[in-house]
Design an enzyme around this catalytic site. Structure first.
Site, PDB file in Angstrom:
ATOM      1  N   SER A  94       0.819  -1.218   0.000  1.00  0.00           N
ATOM      2  CA  SER A  94       0.000   0.000   0.000  1.00  0.00           C
ATOM      3  C   SER A  94       0.845   1.256   0.000  1.00  0.00           C
ATOM      4  O   SER A  94       0.367   2.320  -0.377  1.00  0.00           O
ATOM      5  CB  SER A  94      -0.946  -0.001   1.214  1.00  0.00           C
ATOM      6  OG  SER A  94      -0.202  -0.042   2.415  1.00  0.00           O
ATOM      7  N   HIS A  99       9.927  -1.288   1.809  1.00  0.00           N
ATOM      8  CA  HIS A  99      10.044  -1.408   3.268  1.00  0.00           C
ATOM      9  C   HIS A  99       9.935  -2.868   3.665  1.00  0.00           C
ATOM     10  O   HIS A  99       9.288  -3.670   2.992  1.00  0.00           O
ATOM     11  CB  HIS A  99       8.978  -0.574   3.989  1.00  0.00           C
ATOM     12  CG  HIS A  99       7.585  -0.871   3.532  1.00  0.00           C
ATOM     13  ND1 HIS A  99       7.066  -0.345   2.372  1.00  0.00           N
ATOM     14  CD2 HIS A  99       6.600  -1.639   4.066  1.00  0.00           C
ATOM     15  CE1 HIS A  99       5.829  -0.778   2.209  1.00  0.00           C
ATOM     16  NE2 HIS A  99       5.516  -1.575   3.228  1.00  0.00           N
TER      17      HIS A  99
END
Ligand code: DGP
Length: 118
Positions: A94, A99
Site C-alpha cells: 500500500s 520497506h
C-alpha cells in the site's frame, strides 16, 4: 515527492523512530498487526523490490541485518519474528516506498490464511 515514508525520513511527518543510519530508518508501523511491528525503510526512495538492482545488494543485506539487531533490541530474537516485504498489488503493498516489516511478539500462523493480514 508525495511519499509518506520519504516525508517521515525527512522529518516532515511524525513517526515513532527507533533507529536511523546513513542507509535506513526504522519506525513503528502506525497500524500494528502484532505487538512488535516495525518498518525498516531505505532512506533512498525505491518503489518496491522490483526496482532493486545489483548495486543495491549491500542495502538489502543491511536492511535484513538491521532488522536482526532491532529484533534483539525489542527482545524477540529468541521467541521469533518474521520479515515481510510486500511487493505489488497481490501482496497488498500500500505504500510504494520499499520497506521491510519486522513483526513478532506473538505466535504467528504459517502458511497465511487468505485475507489474514489485510
Ligand atoms: P504495505 O502494505 O506492505 O505497503 O505496508 C505499509 C505499512 O505502512 C502499513 O502497515 C501501514 C504503514 N503506514 C502507512 N502510512 C504510515 C504512516 O504515515 N506512518 C507509519 N508509521 N506507518 C504507516
Amino acid at each position: 515527492m508525495n511519499c509518506v515514508f520519504c516525508q517521515i525520513i525527512e522529518g516532515k511527518l511524525p513517526a515513532r523512530l527507533v533507529y536511523r543510519d546513513e542507509l535506513v530508518t526504522v519506525f513503528h508501523d502506525r497500524a500494528p498487526i502484532t505487538p512488535v511491528h516495525l518498518l525498516v525503510v531505505p532512506n533512498r526512495h525505491l518503489e518496491s523490490l522490483n526496482q532493486v538492482q545489483e548495486a543495491d545488494r549491500e542495502l538489502l543485506g543491511h536492511m535484513i541485518l538491521t532488522a536482526q539487531q532491532i529484533a534483539a533490541q525489542m527482545g524477540i530474537q529468541h521467541s521469533g519474528y518474521r520479515l515481510v516485504i510486500n511487493t505489488g498489488r497481490d501482496a497488498g503493498q500500500s505504500v510504494f516506498h520499499l520497506h521491510l516489516h519486522l513483526i513478532g511478539g506473538t505466535r504467528m500462523a504459517f502458511p497465511l490464511q487468505p485475507g489474514e493480514f489485510s
